[in-house]
Every structure is written in structure tokens, then in C-alpha cells.
Design a protein around this motif. Structure first.
Motif, short mmCIF file in Angstrom:
data_model
loop_
_atom_site.label_atom_id
_atom_site.label_comp_id
_atom_site.label_asym_id
_atom_site.label_seq_id
_atom_site.Cartn_x
_atom_site.Cartn_y
_atom_site.Cartn_z
N UNK A 71 0.83 -1.19 0.00
CA UNK A 71 0.00 0.00 0.00
C UNK A 71 0.87 1.26 0.00
N UNK A 72 1.01 1.84 -1.16
CA UNK A 72 1.66 3.14 -1.29
C UNK A 72 3.09 3.16 -0.68
N UNK A 74 4.29 4.28 2.31
CA UNK A 74 4.46 3.74 3.65
C UNK A 74 4.42 2.20 3.70
N UNK A 77 7.74 1.08 2.54
CA UNK A 77 8.78 1.29 3.56
C UNK A 77 8.67 0.21 4.64
N UNK A 78 7.45 -0.07 5.09
CA UNK A 78 7.29 -1.16 6.06
C UNK A 78 7.83 -2.48 5.52
N UNK A 80 10.31 -2.68 3.48
CA UNK A 80 11.63 -2.43 2.93
C UNK A 80 12.75 -3.28 3.49
N UNK A 81 12.80 -3.47 4.80
CA UNK A 81 13.93 -4.19 5.39
C UNK A 81 13.97 -5.63 4.84
N UNK A 84 15.17 -5.58 1.38
CA UNK A 84 16.64 -5.53 1.41
C UNK A 84 17.20 -6.95 1.56
N UNK A 112 0.55 10.58 -0.10
CA UNK A 112 1.46 10.76 -1.24
C UNK A 112 2.90 10.79 -0.77
N UNK A 113 3.76 10.06 -1.47
CA UNK A 113 5.20 10.12 -1.18
C UNK A 113 5.95 9.61 -2.40
N UNK A 114 7.26 9.69 -2.36
CA UNK A 114 8.08 9.30 -3.49
C UNK A 114 8.33 7.79 -3.45
N UNK A 117 11.55 6.42 -5.18
CA UNK A 117 12.82 6.62 -4.47
C UNK A 117 13.06 5.48 -3.49
N UNK A 118 12.02 5.12 -2.77
CA UNK A 118 12.17 4.03 -1.80
C UNK A 118 12.38 2.71 -2.53
N UNK A 121 15.91 1.80 -3.61
CA UNK A 121 16.89 1.32 -2.63
C UNK A 121 16.86 -0.20 -2.47
N UNK A 122 15.81 -0.84 -2.96
CA UNK A 122 15.68 -2.29 -2.73
C UNK A 122 15.40 -3.07 -4.01
#
Lengths: 513, 513
Positions: A71-72, A74, A77-78, A80-81, A84, A112-114, A117-118, A121-122
Motif C-alpha cells: 500500500x503506497x 508507507x 517502507x514497512x 523495505x527491510x 533488502x 502521497x510520497x516518493x 525513491x524508496x 533502494x531495494x
């Protein structure tokens, strides 16, 4: 057919069978498409780190990608680890990340976010779909990117209006590029280096599957080279019937000693060994300064075929490779220590089980004590981002419903993604979770002196201490519907471990250690 | 003095008092520095989403930044969703992210990743320290960036060798730039627009603190304008003694109705209202097409001073503003519904409490039923990334040890960052957590028809259903050392809520709803 349906149909047709999901509003059309297009199993996780850790475990055991639904920004990002970690494990993973409708982005609504970009990184491949008519082609290409070489993390961002827009068409599968073939010159160079002695073949990633591993072992035997792997591979087939592989220790100081005599290092599916962290006044590279390093086969190359030629060039005899016999430790009694639990696990682990190992400090004896156990797969933590074990076991169990999954799990890292226990119960997965409850970030206490801090103060010690309050993992498991028990001596552990192995449902053992 | 010690000393001298942390090897020198340099309280969280959600809560209640200590790229990603929320809440937060030693980066060790790329998605200021001698200046500048305007997320990446390197010096504080003053022309334009009628003053962020709010209410009264806020502000001072503020509904369709007659909208600390998500065939903008929107004061401007001038220009009389009187609902009995729990909370919440509200669907009656409660602060979810409530309450309680914190918490979002309950117990924080256990992602069920999916299939419904297995929050809390109980009718809720309010320690109530 809308864009979302065309994506699901395209992926199903291309062989994607499982979607691990934690959807939100922007993904609802993709969720609905899973009903309208049959063929994809959808597994819900209560946190996105569970989604991607499970996709990693699934990929390691099947060699193929699951889709994830995130979902979007965030949600990504959740996730993301563990993305990785999937990236470092070279696991094929296809992320579908929902985005605001294209025309809504200009208003900078709260979520809204980029995302790109996130994702960058992965992910090895990133694309943003632009229209319902073409999103399935984007999905087919993203899938091919995920399936390139050993596997990659591939991320497709799908705006909501692309998902709900009409005009979707099922796209033809896109073939992933063939694995690169290693050059004859390089094979000859490796064979020559092996002939010079003081040699080691360092195998990693796909080279740790049984068949290529036997070839590598035959080469090592023919050339009197050592055969080794680093201690954090995504999947190692080992136990009875597999070649014996030396393990390089994780602590750099020990690794430097193990590699001290090596002057010819042949890399097969592995990178040059380096220290996990830099430590003051110690080298980053763990090989000897005079060591000649030959990068024979990259992780994404055709490793098995390369080893065939290396075997031919070195006169290796695959049939002559000594394979591991059944050698189990005795079952110890008395107090629980890293050594005694390792012996018990080695004594009791069943044939064909899968071990998802995030034991961290407690795990240092496992490799030795389980070497002669019946054939099994061992999954480790190549990326080093803690919080993968419970999701990894979850995904492995989805991939292999007929096999027992044993999750050897440190407590500190387990807390990162404990939500995946719920998914294990919901899907009734055959996972036995063993929590090593030492109630500290013990690896960091060990690291203090490595980084030049032998006398930590109370604040520093407090930051590494999980004993106040003590975590009660049996209650945590119960809170997510899983049975479990706590043990504090070896008799209790052995009884609980046997009990857990006999079940075909999620079970948790908290081991006070 | 090493680089790490110089950073801590610089931040302590500049007034930073709290560090929320989940450190790893690359941050150990920063952790050790917290012992060597007194003055910074260090609060451990077991997951990075807890770290940053707590820093957000702390910032909202103190107006000043806490430091966070995060471990490399994966730690920052784990922290990312709540940094997104902090960014949307305009909370000052200073992230210190450990990185590999500068000379170690070239080896691409397992935990290496593009930290700056991830930081860029959530931070207004990003810097990477390059030397022990200058890292404290980097820290002072990053702190000033965090304190700019209402507040910003600021991220300083600190390589391990910069932290452990000798030569650190304490840096002088860097003054944050003064808040921008709104022009007289804009104030005049706003006053004129208010004079034309069909007007609304939309207040947000810093304008929702009691003093500026009274000024805005006086202007509204003098001009017969409506005074409103959107429903997801970082902090609203309300209850007895504060002006009454109309709340715009979150669902866009209702918001469009509320704004339908408004032709002059004056924004004070707020952006133009837009739909949270786009929905097919519905507008993104919720104001009337003919509405004249005046951006009077940006969130980062000097809002209070601007309102003084607007009050003067409109002949507003601050002393004449009607303030909320004590009006409590009756305590209901019988079944638990969103309405009955809202009434009970409104009837019982104590003076000067802080409400951390991540109720999602259950919360729709809270605003109305608590309007006449004793004065309190209400913290909401401006960023929309779920999983903030438990950490937010944690940080607010660290900030305000003498106040009761009530966390009204949906179950689905609570599961994202439940680890923060452990920190509440460890720090013995005065937080009462109330879990609305509806065992579903109910907001997504409500959204299905909004996005044009009125008839979801079993897979879609399954993805929104948390009832199999049911989460047992009392056990989850017990697993982290917190007491709690489950209630299933209003008598039980009222008794438990009173009990929880009477304690000064963490307590959890699971409400079956």
C-alpha cells in the motif's frame, strides 16, 4: 477487463501462484481481481515486513517469485527491510505497489510520497504503470526482471486509475534473459589456480544446491582445495547425502584466520568475503593480502554448467565425492546452552525439514551439530536486516506444505515481525517456532568490544537489555492464535521440540537461555 | 572527544533531551556517548516504527525534537512509515542514522544500501557526516532544520568511523530561521473575502492550539464565517474553555456537502482540502468549483501574529468568543457500538488528558461526544500511514509524565507497531490503551463501494477479515508485560475504563465491538 484484472491474469498465465498481501484502498481493485481471475492464492499478513519476508522464503524454496501487494509508499517502507534481505538473497520477488490515481497525485494527499525513491533502494527493476491498456505488459516485464539470473526484486507501481480503468488485455509472458555462460578462459584460469595449491572454492547462493555442490566438491577433492561457504547463505542443501562444506565464521577475526593460508580463492556464486561491519583498526577484507581471487561464476551466471566444465578441466570425479553420513549428536540433559540446544536440534530434526535460522548469537553451534542430520534445507540471513525469521518460515511453509519448517529464532529480531505468527495460524502452516529467549540484543553486547567499547556504561547496557519487562512469547503467540510453551531445561526443551515436530500446525517454544 | 560524543554534547547543549533508539553495531559509539555525555534520556523501542512514532508524539506535545537512533538503511525503512506521518504532522524530528565506516562502503557489505534515497522520501533535510571534527556542526545544522517553521523531519547519516574518530568538538547551536511573516496585503485580502460572506476559516496544525484558535474564532464570529478544521490534525486543543470548531468529515462525499456553500475559504495553517483517495468519477478537490481559496498562513508561517492582524482588520473581539462549557454525555449501558463507547469516553475522560487517536472507523462519533469534555489535547493521524497510535501515545507520555494518555486504537493498525507496548511498560508510562477489536480492516470494507466494488468476492473479503484467528490483545499485552482485560458490553467497558484511568501505569482494554 480492467487493468487490475489484466495484471492478475497475466501473472497467473505466467505461472505466479501466490500473492502475499497487505492491501489498502489503492490496491482494492487488485484484490478484487484475485476473485475475478482464478489461480492466485492470496495470503494476508498483518504487517508488510511479513509480506516481503514471506515472499523471500517462498522464492528461496520454489525458485520462483510470489507477487506482493503493498500500500503506497508507507507500505513499501514497512516492507523495505525484508526487501533488502530478499535483494541480498537474490530472491525473485515481484512487488505490486498501489499508488494514488495519476490525476490525484498533484494534490499531494496525505499518503502521497516518493514511492520510486524508496523502491530504488531495494529493487533491481522499477516501473510505474501509466495506462490500463499497457499495465499487463508492464507486469510481464517486471516479472521477467524478477526472474533474471538467480532472482531480483522487481517493483511495479500501479496507480489506482490504471487498476480500475477499462481496456486491460492479457499480456504474453516475457522471457527472462538466459543466464550468462562463464567463459572458457575463466574456467581455465580457475583450474590453473586450483593447481597451484593453497586454494579454496568459495561456493554461495545457487552453488549450494545439492547438484552443483557435488560438482564443486568433486573439483575440490581432485585439486586438494578446500570447499567453503560463508555463514549467511539464502539456502543450503545439507545433511545426509550432501557434500561437507566448511563454513566461514561470521566474526571477521575468525574468518581472517580461516582464510589466512589461502592464496587462490575461486568464487562460485559468491562475492569476495568481507567483514560484516568495519571495526576500528581491523581490515575490511578478510582474505590474505596476497590472495589471488578469481570470480569464476557470478550468482546470476549458469553456475551448474560452469562447474561441469571446471570438473572436466580438473579431472574431477563426481561419483567419488564423499557424502555426509547420518551422524547425530546425543541428546543432552541439564541446563540449556547454545551447545546443548544445538545438539538436541541435530539429534531430532526430521528428514526433509526446512530450517529458517535467525538464531543470531545462540546459533553458533548449529552448523556443526546438524551437519550429519537427515537431508534438509537451511535458510539464513544474507542481508543482515533482522526481523526475517518468522516471515521467512511462513513463506517457506506456503511453498512446501508437505515439509516441516523449523524456525530457529532469536527473541530480539523476532519482535520485529512477530505478526507473521498470525498468518501461520490463519493458513494453518506446518511451522515450529523456537524462540531463543536470552532477553538481550546479545550480538550487540558482543560487538561492543569489537568496536572499541569494552566498558559500556549503564545507558549503553540498558539499550541492549530486553529483560525489563521480560517478553513472554507464549502469551504473544496465544495472542495470535498459536499454541506454545516455555521451557527452561533440556528435558523440557526435548519434550517440547518432539511435541512440536509431531504436530502439523503452528507451535511455538520459548527457550529460556 | 570522539565524533559521537561531540554530537551528543552538541544536541544536549542545544536542548535536546530525549533519544528514542533502536541501535545496532553502527550506532554503538553513539549509544556509548549517551553514557559519557550526561543529559539525554534514552528510550529503547523494539522496532523502529516505535522509535519514530514516539518521536512524533513527543514532538507534538513539546514542540521540540527528540533525536532518534536508527540502524542503517533497513532501520530507516522500518522507521519510514512513521517518519512519513511525522512529516505530514510537521513534527520536528532529528534522525541519526548509523552508516558503515566510510572506507567500508566500497565493499558492499550485506547491510549496505542507499540510505540517502530512503531518507529523501521522508526528510526535509538530509546530510551525511564526513569527519569527526565536523559531525557536531552537521548535527547542529540538522537540528536547526528540524526546528524550522512548525517542524520538519531532518536526517543526519553518521558513518561509524566518523562516530568513533577522535577530534570531535562541541558545536555552537545553529538558530533555526524565524517563521515567515504573512504580508499585510494577504491579511487585507483575507479580511475582504470574509466580508463577502459564504466564508469559512479552515484552521490546521499550529492554528489549533488554544491561543491562536481563540483569535481565529473571534474573527469567525466577527465576520459570521464558519470555523472548521479537517479531521486529521496532529494536535488539537479542545474541550472546556476552547472555541468550538466544526470538523470536516474525512469521507470526501460528506466533505463536499459541508463545503458546498462556501465561496471564500481562508486557510490558516492548512492546505486546500482534497479527497484522501481518488474515487472513480468523483472529484479530487472537495471545495466548490467557484470557491475562492486564500492561503493566508502556511503551516510554517507565524500563524499567531497573522491572526492578531486579521482580528484587528475584521474588528474581532477575542474576549467575546464563546468558549466550550462542560457538557458530558450520559454513560450508556447495553451493547458496545461506536456511539456508546464514544459517549462513555466523553463522559469519563479526565481533565488535561492527551488522546492519541487511531480509532479509524470506530472513531466517527468521538469528536462530537468529547467536545464538551474537560480541556484536553487530541492527536490524530495526518499522514494516513497506519501503525502510529501505540508509538504516538508512548512518545506523548514521555513528553508529559504528569498527564494521562489515552490511546484509542483500532486493532488492524495497532498490530503494525504493537511492540511499543513493551516500551510503555519498560518506562512505566501513564498510558491507557483501548483497542477497538472489530477484527477487520473495516475501513477497507467501507471503501470497496467507494472505489466501485460493491460486490466483493470471498478472496477480497478474506483480505479484510482479521477474525481467523481472532487476535487476543490481552495476551499480546501480557506478552509485553502490560496488564489488561477484555470487555464485551458497556458495563464492562465503563468499569475497565475507570479502572484504567485510575492507574498511573500502562493498561490495555480490548473492546469487542
Amino acid at each position: 477487463m480492467n487493468g487490475a484484472e489484466s495484471v492478475v491474469a497475466t501473472l497467473v498465465e505466467a505461472g505466479v501462484e501466490v500473492c502475499f498481501a497487505n492491501p489498502g484502498t489503492s490496491e482494492l481493485h487488485l484484490v478484487a481481481a484475485l476473485d475475478r481471475v482464478p489461480g492466485m492464492r492470496c495470503v494476508l499478513c498483518l504487517f508488510e515486513g511479513g509480506v516481503t519476508g514471506a515472499a523471500d522464503g517462498y522464492a528461496r524454496m520454489t525458485g520462483k517469485p510470489a507477487a506482493t501487494l503493498l500500500h503506497l509508499g508507507p507500505g513499501l517502507m514497512n516492507a523495505g527491510a525484508n526487501l533488502h534481505n530478499a535483494r541480498r538473497a537474490h530472491s525473485p520477488v515481484l512487488n505490486l505497489v498501489g499508488e494514488h490515481a495519476t490525476y490525484h497525485l498533484q494534490y499531494d494527499a496525505p499518503l502521497t510520497s516518493d514511492i520510486a525513491a524508496v523502491a530504488g533502494a531495494v529493487s533491481a527493476h522499477i516501473a510505474t504503470a501509466s495506462a490500463a491498456e499497457t499495465v499487463s505488459k508492464d507486469a510481464a516485464e517486471a516479472l521477467a526482471a524478477a526472474q533474471t539470473g538467480q532472482g531480483r526484486v522487481s517493483t511495479l507501481i500501479i496507480p489506482a486509475d490504471v487498476a480500475w480503468g477499462e481496456g486491460g488485455v492479457v499480456a504474453s509472458p516475457v522471457a527472462a534473459p538466459a543466464r550468462r555462460t562463464v567463459s572458457d578462459e575463466l574456467v581455465k584460469e580457475a583450474a590453473a589456480a586450483l593447481g597451484r595449491g593453497q586454494a579454496m572454492i568459495l561456493v554461495g547462493n545457487g552453488a549450494l544446491m545439492k547438484e552443483p555442490l557435488i560438482k564443486a566438491a568433486a573439483v575440490a577433492q581432485a585439486t586438494s582445495a578446500r570447499l567453503a561457504s560463508i555463514g549467511r547463505n539464502p539456502r543450503l542443501q545439507r545433511g545426509v547425502g550432501t557434500p561437507v562444506v566448511e563454513r566461514l565464521s561470521n566474526p571477521a577475526s575468525q574468518q581472517i584466520k580461516q582464510l589466512g593460508e589461502i592464496r587462490n580463492l575461486i568464487l562460485v556464486g559468491e562475492e569476495p568475503p568481507v567483514a560484516f561491519f568495519a571495526h576500528p583498526d581491523r581490515p575490511s577484507v578478510t582474505t590474505h593480502p596476497d590472495c589471488n581471487i578469481i570470480r569464476l561464476a557470478d550468482v546470476h551466471d549458469d553456475i551448474s554448467e560452469c562447474l561441469d566444465r571446471l570438473a572436466a578441466a580438473t579431472g574431477a570425479d563426481i561419483a567419488a565425492v564423499p557424502l555426509q553420513q547420518l551422524v547425530r549428536p546425543d541428546i543432552p540433559t541439564g541446563p540449556i546452552t547454545p551447545d546443548t540446544v544445538a545438539m538436541a536440534v541435530g539429534a531430532l530434526m526430521p528428514e526433509n525439514c526446512i530450517v529458517a535460522d535467525e538464531s543470531i548469537t545462540v546459533g553458533r553451534s548449529f552448523y556443526r551439530q546438524t551437519a550429519g542430520a537427515p537431508a534438509h534445507d537451511w535458510l539464513h540471513l544474507p542481508g543482515g536486516a533482522i526481523g526475517i525469521g518468522i516471515p521467512l518460515a511462513t513463506g517457506a511453509a506456503v511453498a512446501c506444505p508437505d515439509r516441516k519448517v523449523i524456525n530457529l529464532q532469536a527473541d530480539g529480531s523476532g519482535m520485529y515481525t512477530l505478526q507473521a505468527l498470525w498468518t501461520q495460524v490463519r493458513e494453518n502452516l506446518n511451522v515450529l517456532t523456537v524462540i531463543w529467549s536470552n532477553r538481550s540484543y546479545k550480538i550487540l553486547r558482543d560487538e561492543l568490544s569489537n568496536v572499541g567499547l569494552p566498558d559500556p556504561g549503564p545507558t549503553a547496557l540498558g539499550m541492549l537489555d530486553l529483560s525489563n519487562p521480560p517478553l513472554d512469547w507464549v502469551s504473544l503467540a496465544r495472542g495470535m492464535g498459536a499454541d506454545g510453551r516455555r521451557v527452561s531445561d533440556m528435558d523440557g526443551f526435548v519434550e517440547a521440540f518432539r511435541d512440536g515436530l509431531a504436530r502439523n500446525t503452528p507451535y511455538l517454544i520459548e527457550v529460556e537461555i
